[in-house]
Design an enzyme around this catalytic site. Sequence first.
Site, PDB file in Angstrom:
ATOM      1  N   THR A   1       0.857  -1.184   0.000  1.00 16.39           N
ATOM      2  CA  THR A   1       0.000   0.000   0.000  1.00 16.39           C
ATOM      3  C   THR A   1       0.895   1.237   0.000  1.00 16.39           C
ATOM      4  O   THR A   1       2.118   1.125  -0.003  1.00 16.39           O
ATOM      5  CB  THR A   1      -0.862   0.060   1.281  1.00 16.39           C
TER       6      THR A   1
ATOM      7  N   LYS B   1       6.772   3.443   0.666  1.00 20.10           N
ATOM      8  CA  LYS B   1       8.017   4.177   0.958  1.00 20.10           C
ATOM      9  C   LYS B   1       7.944   4.989   2.243  1.00 20.10           C
ATOM     10  O   LYS B   1       8.922   5.578   2.655  1.00 20.10           O
ATOM     11  CB  LYS B   1       8.288   5.190  -0.170  1.00 20.10           C
TER      12      LYS B   1
ATOM     13  N   GLU C   1      13.305  -3.142  -1.285  1.00 21.28           N
ATOM     14  CA  GLU C   1      13.950  -2.939  -2.586  1.00 21.28           C
ATOM     15  C   GLU C   1      13.079  -2.132  -3.538  1.00 21.28           C
ATOM     16  O   GLU C   1      13.563  -1.281  -4.284  1.00 21.28           O
ATOM     17  CB  GLU C   1      14.291  -4.305  -3.188  1.00 21.28           C
TER      18      GLU C   1
ATOM     19  N   VAL D   1      12.723   2.026  -4.393  1.00 25.11           N
ATOM     20  CA  VAL D   1      13.457   2.790  -5.401  1.00 25.11           C
ATOM     21  C   VAL D   1      13.608   1.924  -6.647  1.00 25.11           C
ATOM     22  O   VAL D   1      14.109   0.804  -6.556  1.00 25.11           O
ATOM     23  CB  VAL D   1      14.865   3.184  -4.884  1.00 25.11           C
TER      24      VAL D   1
ATOM     25  N   LEU E   1      14.032  -3.002 -10.012  1.00 26.44           N
ATOM     26  CA  LEU E   1      15.475  -2.928 -10.280  1.00 26.44           C
ATOM     27  C   LEU E   1      16.263  -3.135  -8.977  1.00 26.44           C
ATOM     28  O   LEU E   1      15.861  -2.632  -7.925  1.00 26.44           O
ATOM     29  CB  LEU E   1      15.854  -1.554 -10.841  1.00 26.44           C
TER      30      LEU E   1
ATOM     31  N   GLY F   1      -1.342   3.019 -14.555  1.00 28.16           N
ATOM     32  CA  GLY F   1      -0.776   2.582 -13.262  1.00 28.16           C
ATOM     33  C   GLY F   1       0.626   3.095 -13.003  1.00 28.16           C
ATOM     34  O   GLY F   1       1.348   2.560 -12.177  1.00 28.16           O
TER      35      GLY F   1
ATOM     36  N   GLU G   1       1.121   7.374  -8.540  1.00 31.32           N
ATOM     37  CA  GLU G   1       0.462   7.062  -7.267  1.00 31.32           C
ATOM     38  C   GLU G   1      -1.008   7.454  -7.429  1.00 31.32           C
ATOM     39  O   GLU G   1      -1.341   8.265  -8.302  1.00 31.32           O
ATOM     40  CB  GLU G   1       1.058   7.926  -6.146  1.00 31.32           C
TER      41      GLU G   1
ATOM     42  N   ASP H   1       7.691  12.199  -4.343  1.00 30.79           N
ATOM     43  CA  ASP H   1       8.007  10.783  -4.467  1.00 30.79           C
ATOM     44  C   ASP H   1       9.494  10.578  -4.783  1.00 30.79           C
ATOM     45  O   ASP H   1      10.149   9.711  -4.201  1.00 30.79           O
ATOM     46  CB  ASP H   1       7.122  10.186  -5.572  1.00 30.79           C
TER      47      ASP H   1
ATOM     48  N   LYS I   1      12.696   8.950  -2.594  1.00 33.35           N
ATOM     49  CA  LYS I   1      13.598   7.901  -3.094  1.00 33.35           C
ATOM     50  C   LYS I   1      15.063   8.282  -2.890  1.00 33.35           C
ATOM     51  O   LYS I   1      15.871   7.466  -2.448  1.00 33.35           O
ATOM     52  CB  LYS I   1      13.324   7.629  -4.571  1.00 33.35           C
TER      53      LYS I   1
ATOM     54  N   GLY J   1       5.512   0.304 -12.814  1.00 35.22           N
ATOM     55  CA  GLY J   1       4.590  -0.653 -13.418  1.00 35.22           C
ATOM     56  C   GLY J   1       4.317  -1.773 -12.439  1.00 35.22           C
ATOM     57  O   GLY J   1       5.167  -2.160 -11.631  1.00 35.22           O
TER      58      GLY J   1
END
Length: 814
Positions: A554, A578, A605, A608, A612, A663, A666, A677, A681, A796
């Site tokens: 969430t 986050k 993970e 950020v 990846l 999507g 946010e 955002d 990060k 995504g």
Amino acid sequence: MKVLKFGGTSVGSSKNISNVISILENYGKNDAVICVVSAVGGITDKLLLAGKQAQDKDRAFLDTFEGIKERHFNIIKELNPSNNDSILSYVEENLEALKSLLEGIYLINELSPKTSDKLVSFGELLSSFIIAETMKNRGLSADRKNSQELVITNSNFTKAEVDYSITNQNIRDYFKSAKQNITILPGFISKSRIGEITTLGRGGSDFTAAIVAAALHVEQLEIWTDVSGMFTTNPKLVKQAYPIDKISYQEAMELSHFGAKVLYPPTVQPVLSLDIPIHIKNTLEPDAVGTVISNEYIKSSSPVKGISNISNIALLTLEGTGMVGIPGFSKRLFETLSQEKINVIMITQASSEHSICLGIDDKEAGNAKAAIDVAFENEIALGKIEPIIIETGLSIIALVGDNMKNHQGISGKMFSSLGRNNINIRAIAQGASEKNITAVIDEKDVKKALNTLHEQFFETKTKQLNVFITGVGNVGERLVEQIKQQKKYLKDNLKINLRVAGLSNSRTMIFDESGLDLKDWKTQLANGEKASLQGFFENTKALNLRNSIFVDVTANKDIADLYAQYLRESIAIVACNKIACSSDYNNYKELKRLSLKYNAPFLFETNVGAGLPVIDTLSNLIASGDKVNSIQAVLSGSLNYVFNNFNDSTKFYDVVKQAGAEGYTEPDPRIDLSGVDVARKILILARESGIEMNLEDIENTSFLSESGLKSDTVDDFYETLISDEAHYQSLYASAKANNCQLKYVAKFDNGKASVSLQEIPEGHPFYNLEGSDNIVMFYTERYPKQPMIIKGAGAGADVTASGLFADIIRLGND
Ligand code: ADP
Ligand code: ASP
Ligand code: MG
């Protein structure tokens, strides 16, 4: 000749009794058979309940009595549809005697151990009679012999000690002249030398069978029960437990002493010296191999043979600096307990002799304390010993194996796997023979502890992970689908048994201790109980499953605020949310500390760069001694998507709307477009590089129009995108004129961080960043000129879900 014993469940219904009869019939074809039976399953407990009710002046004892009567009558009638008069009238007569006894207890308001033995003896007397008469009715050569005439004991009611010289003689004399092929003996019950009714202790029918087997030197003793042998651990608590095919007498004794109820502990003793093997078999599955207990040397791959547990334990602790100097301290302590007939199940003593810890049945804790306080009254008054401390609500768990002494590190493994699962150990003892290692833990942790240890010592090949996922929107749904699809692969290839034990969205939540069936999880979830954040936590905690992982999919602050609670329960966290990692620095640090303290990994993970491996790479650099000099990055898949699609022939509003629909943003697009955002990060990367920093420390130059910045609601914000189109077009025009691309860039350099929209010239690594891709460049001491670059899809649902999945699997590889 063989001796067979059938337990309560085996004789608990007419169907099971018929099974027993056909087993006996088969055995009886070639040889004489002795069959020891328990009371009909559950009847001993019912008799004791009726006795307690009568003693408490509760007339409900009559209902309990009627229940007992009905149970026996039904069994008789079902087994003997005709020709049942004589059986019924004998049983009725006995039940009348039982009723009179209960009335007597009611009248005098007292149930002594002596009367209690008389009361429970009805159970075995009735069952043995019914079985023998049914066999006769079916034309078999069978008879019942009342074992009270054979097994003679002292007057230690409720757990009498056998007088072997008289008992053995009685048994041999009787069977020398017995004519029938099959003899039915009631187990558990006996008589004292002066003819009082006694019993051999709860579960004592096994013991009766062993006494008879030893007296007659038979070739084998068979204990028929409701499970297919002695299991690696209690099968009712650990689904993965499996039957042990061969085990030594000592191991079986240790396991039963420490709670493996399948065998009553004293049973081994009479047969051990005569080398009579005990075969444990399942009446409900007669073809199953079962367990053979014998003297045979067994080379086993695991040094640990089984794990057992005893509930309702109290721990008595005696402490005091004066204990060392008190002559015969231990002797006096154990004599005191022995006089009170208190059985000490385990003992630990620190080598300093300043303290001693005893594990006893918690029903006896009060008596033990009173007796010890009196026995050491003087020493306590002089301050040499502290008054005794009692803790209750505990359990003992024990690892057992003859071979443990030849292997190092077993206790280390035992305690570290318990520790990893937040199971607090109150006391530890290791038998001098090193055949067992025991630990005292909280009752509430028993199931988890047994499952953890079983996994550690018997299922080393697979590790079970139990995930609890909250938030099954776009990303969460993909995660569940990916788990569903990969479950088999993970089990076969990575030896990870991944189970989803809890799921929640904002409306409903569902849980399943053995893992949800993901086939129709959406329907199950829709029919779940009402969701609440605290409720989700409470349920997760109450299930108390090993290797529990809370997965936060969430963007909810209230959920992030609960992480500390989860970590304190040693529940690992995997989050794409986050908020926690970008919250106040002290909170971030505290979560890291709790994660270490409670051995509960905290992985994020996907905070950020979605899937990846950005944070993992950074942590590996730092852990291996590298230092970060600067970071430059395009970290917003959403802003990248927006500026890659925005030009003089599109409208800013349409592009932002489209990004939302796909999507990439946010739910509230302002979080992306305001740069917050991205700021979060870079903050997380700075912190993971070892820098103490807060969100306010990050310089954020917004590209939004003034009215866009001031808008109060999401709808208002969208309105400003339409009205301020010219503002956004001017940003594009300027970049175009300079032959640049617009990229939203995050920087960390020299302890300072910033985020802003920048015009990137051709040739720069950021210039050609496509779609929603992210790029991170780490300049470090090891990568001073050519940065370490991580680039790829940074937003995504699918990639974020697979990033979460990767974090979960990382926990499986720990
Ligand atoms: P019976 O009535 O046949 O004597 P018990 O109830 O006394 O049977 O013993 C069988 C039960 O012991 C099983 O149903 C199981 O719940 C329990 N048990 C505990 N530990 C073990 C173990 N290690 N192996 C098998 N059974 C166990
Ligand atoms: N019926 C007795 C009990 O329940 C003895 C036994 O079943 O072994 O304890
Ligand atoms: Mg039993």
